[in-house]
Motif scaffolding. Structure first.
Motif, short mmCIF file in Angstrom:
data_model
loop_
_atom_site.label_atom_id
_atom_site.label_comp_id
_atom_site.label_asym_id
_atom_site.label_seq_id
_atom_site.Cartn_x
_atom_site.Cartn_y
_atom_site.Cartn_z
N LYS A 133 0.81 -1.22 0.00
CA LYS A 133 0.00 0.00 0.00
C LYS A 133 0.84 1.27 0.00
CE LYS A 133 -4.20 -1.98 1.89
NZ LYS A 133 -3.82 -3.28 2.47
N ASN A 153 -10.01 -6.00 -0.03
CA ASN A 153 -10.93 -5.06 -0.68
C ASN A 153 -10.88 -5.17 -2.20
OD1 ASN A 153 -12.89 -3.41 0.41
ND2 ASN A 153 -11.41 -2.09 1.43
N MET A 187 -6.98 -8.51 5.42
CA MET A 187 -7.98 -9.04 4.49
C MET A 187 -9.27 -9.44 5.21
SD MET A 187 -5.50 -11.12 1.92
CE MET A 187 -5.69 -12.69 2.71
N ALA A 229 3.03 -8.01 2.26
CA ALA A 229 3.62 -7.35 3.44
C ALA A 229 4.83 -8.13 3.92
CB ALA A 229 2.60 -7.24 4.57
C1 LIG Z 1 -4.53 -4.38 2.02
C2 LIG Z 1 -3.81 -5.69 2.06
C3 LIG Z 1 -4.28 -6.79 1.35
C4 LIG Z 1 -5.56 -6.75 0.56
O1 LIG Z 1 -5.45 -5.98 -0.60
P1 LIG Z 1 -6.75 -5.50 -1.37
O2 LIG Z 1 -6.26 -4.66 -2.48
O3 LIG Z 1 -7.58 -4.73 -0.38
O4 LIG Z 1 -7.45 -6.74 -1.83
C5 LIG Z 1 -3.53 -7.95 1.38
N1 LIG Z 1 -2.40 -8.04 2.10
C6 LIG Z 1 -1.93 -7.01 2.80
C7 LIG Z 1 -0.69 -7.19 3.60
C8 LIG Z 1 -2.61 -5.79 2.81
O5 LIG Z 1 -2.13 -4.77 3.52
#
Ligand SMILES: *Cc1c(COP(=O)(O)O)cnc(C)c1O
Length: 441
Positions: A107, A251, A303, A388
């Protein structure tokens, strides 16, 4: 480029307006008026291009004239300032590591790009001061806090569920100060998201605040994410045309970005949506019924989302035709138990440490291979996204592995940092509203 709202395809709004407002006035999401196709030769020869050139090719199509070429290039350099390596773990199974950014999650890319856009609109286009309101299940909050830290023309208010996020995530959200504020909500992620949604519609709040959202409903979050699917392709050793990508999904912003990359010309055979027990989409593909349950807490907490906001975009992209969608998308859910045991196994067999989200991505590929035993796999390449860094979830990891990443903890966890600009509130919209309105006095 222009964008329309999902409810009204005749509406047209610029890239800038869409970023500044997040949601259309009819309450639905923005969608690009067309999906640009990248030049075939560009994709064929992608290994010749550097990360910035690739990012520019992809992103400028959506931005159009709203940001000057040079400014956009600068923003791209600031956004993609860390490695996004693709590594083979075994047997044509690759991991795309998206966690080398400042808050150790994918992100960082969307959050940074969005903050750069808002900063540009404020400074160059003289748009007014913006308050970014964001609900987080963990990683968005940290990435947005870091991405917007001391960015002129903005302040950020992050709502997070009091039990739902890890210690490192809390630290990332609560200790910056300056233009970053956080509100711990005594409820779950859905409660946070509901409060944010109501705030966007509230007239009294609108009188005082210019609000936008940094959740993946905002187009500036998912547009830069399209880029790393091309970066993955560039790094595959034996490029072939049958790529299968598993995306640990919450999401479904990452999934939507990948699907756009495919429509732009990237040869992807299937997407696998790998979820935890918040399995609305796997159930939907099975039964044709969209029926979210209350979201449940898991060890892959980013998630823990039962009603994925970007699914509306995916559904639109596939013309609300479940068969078309099923030709491209497969979905499997996994439990915490599956997750922990695969983390152990992959460590023992391949000395690779998965985080709980990436582990679910890997499980999705395994499940696909298991279910398609009879196809010739030599012509396929498999990629899962590692969303992550495992150190972020160290308290959720199997005990033996905790030791292996402990040393990293010291690097990322700082001792005794003071919390700043933070408050705890019950999950009641009116109490939140009252706080929001009176804090400016
Ligand atoms: C936000 C997130 C997800 C999910 O991603 P989306 O685009 O919301 O489906 C998966 N893994 C991690 C570590 C996240 O931070």
């Amino acid at each position: 480029m222009f964008f329309y709202s999902l409810k009204n395809q005749k509406s047209r709004i610029s890239f800038q307006e869409a970023v500044l407002t997040s949601l259309a006035t009819d309450g639905t999401l923005f969608f690009p008026e067309k999906i640009p196709l990248l030049n075939y030769n560009f994709i064929e020869n992608i290994y010749q291009h550097d990360i910035y050139t690739i990012a520019m090719q992809v992103i400028k199509q959506f931005v159009g004239k709203d940001i000057s070429y040079n400014a956009l290039y600068e923003m791209i350099i600031k956004t993609f300032h860390f490695d996004i390596p693709l590594k083979m773990i075994h047997d044509n199974i690759y991991v795309l590591e998206l966690f080398h950014g400042p808050t150790l999650a994918f992100k960082d890319i969307g959050a940074r790009f969005m903050s750069e856009c808002l900063n540009y609109f404020y400074k160059v286009k003289k748009c007014g001061f913006l308050t970014v309101l964001v609900a987080t299940s963990g990683d968005t909050g940290g990435a947005v806090a870091k991405g917007f830290d001391q960015i002129d023309g903005t302040e950020v208010i992050i709502l997070y569920p009091y039990k739902g996020i890890s210690k490192l995530q809390q630290q990332q959200i609560n200790t910056l100060g300056n233009n970053i504020f956080s509100v711990e909500i005594q409820g779950n992620f859905d409660d946070c998201q509901n409060i944010v949604k109501k705030a966007f519609l509230d007239r009294d709040i609108k009188k005082i605040y210019n609000l936008t959202s940094a959740n993946s409903i905002n187009i500036a979050r998912w547009i830069p994410q399209i880029v790393y699917y091309f970066l993955a392709y560039k790094q595959i050793i034996n490029i072939n045309k049958n790529i299968i990508i598993s995306i640990p999904s919450g999401n479904f912003g990452n999934m939507f970005s990948g699907m756009i990359a495919e429509k732009m010309g990237l040869p992807i055979k299937y997407f696998i949506a790998s979820t935890n027990i918040n399995d609305t989409i796997p159930r939907f593909l099975q039964s044709g019924k969209y029926h979210p349950f209350l979201s449940k807490q898991t060890i892959s907490n980013a998630m823990d989302i039962s009603n994925p906001s970007n699914f509306a975009r995916i559904w639109h992209l596939y013309k609300k035709d479940i068969n078309k969608l099923k030709n491209k998308l497969i979905a499997y859910p996994f439990t915490d138990k599956d997750t922990l045991s695969i983390i152990n196994l992959v460590w023992k067999k391949y000395q690779y440490i998965l985080d709980p989200h990436g582990a679910i991505g890997y499980l999705g590929l395994k499940e696909y291979l298991q279910k398609n035993k009879n196809t010739k796999h030599t012509s396929e390449s498999y990629i899962f996204l590692e969303t992550a860094h495992p150190v972020k979830f160290v308290d959720k990891m199997p005990v033996i592995l905790q030791k292996n990443i402990m040393y990293l903890k010291q690097k990322f966890f700082k001792k005794n940092i003071q919390k700043k600009n933070t408050i705890s509130l019950p999950k009641d919209f009116n109490i939140f509203k009252n706080w929001l309105i009176t804090r400016t006095n």
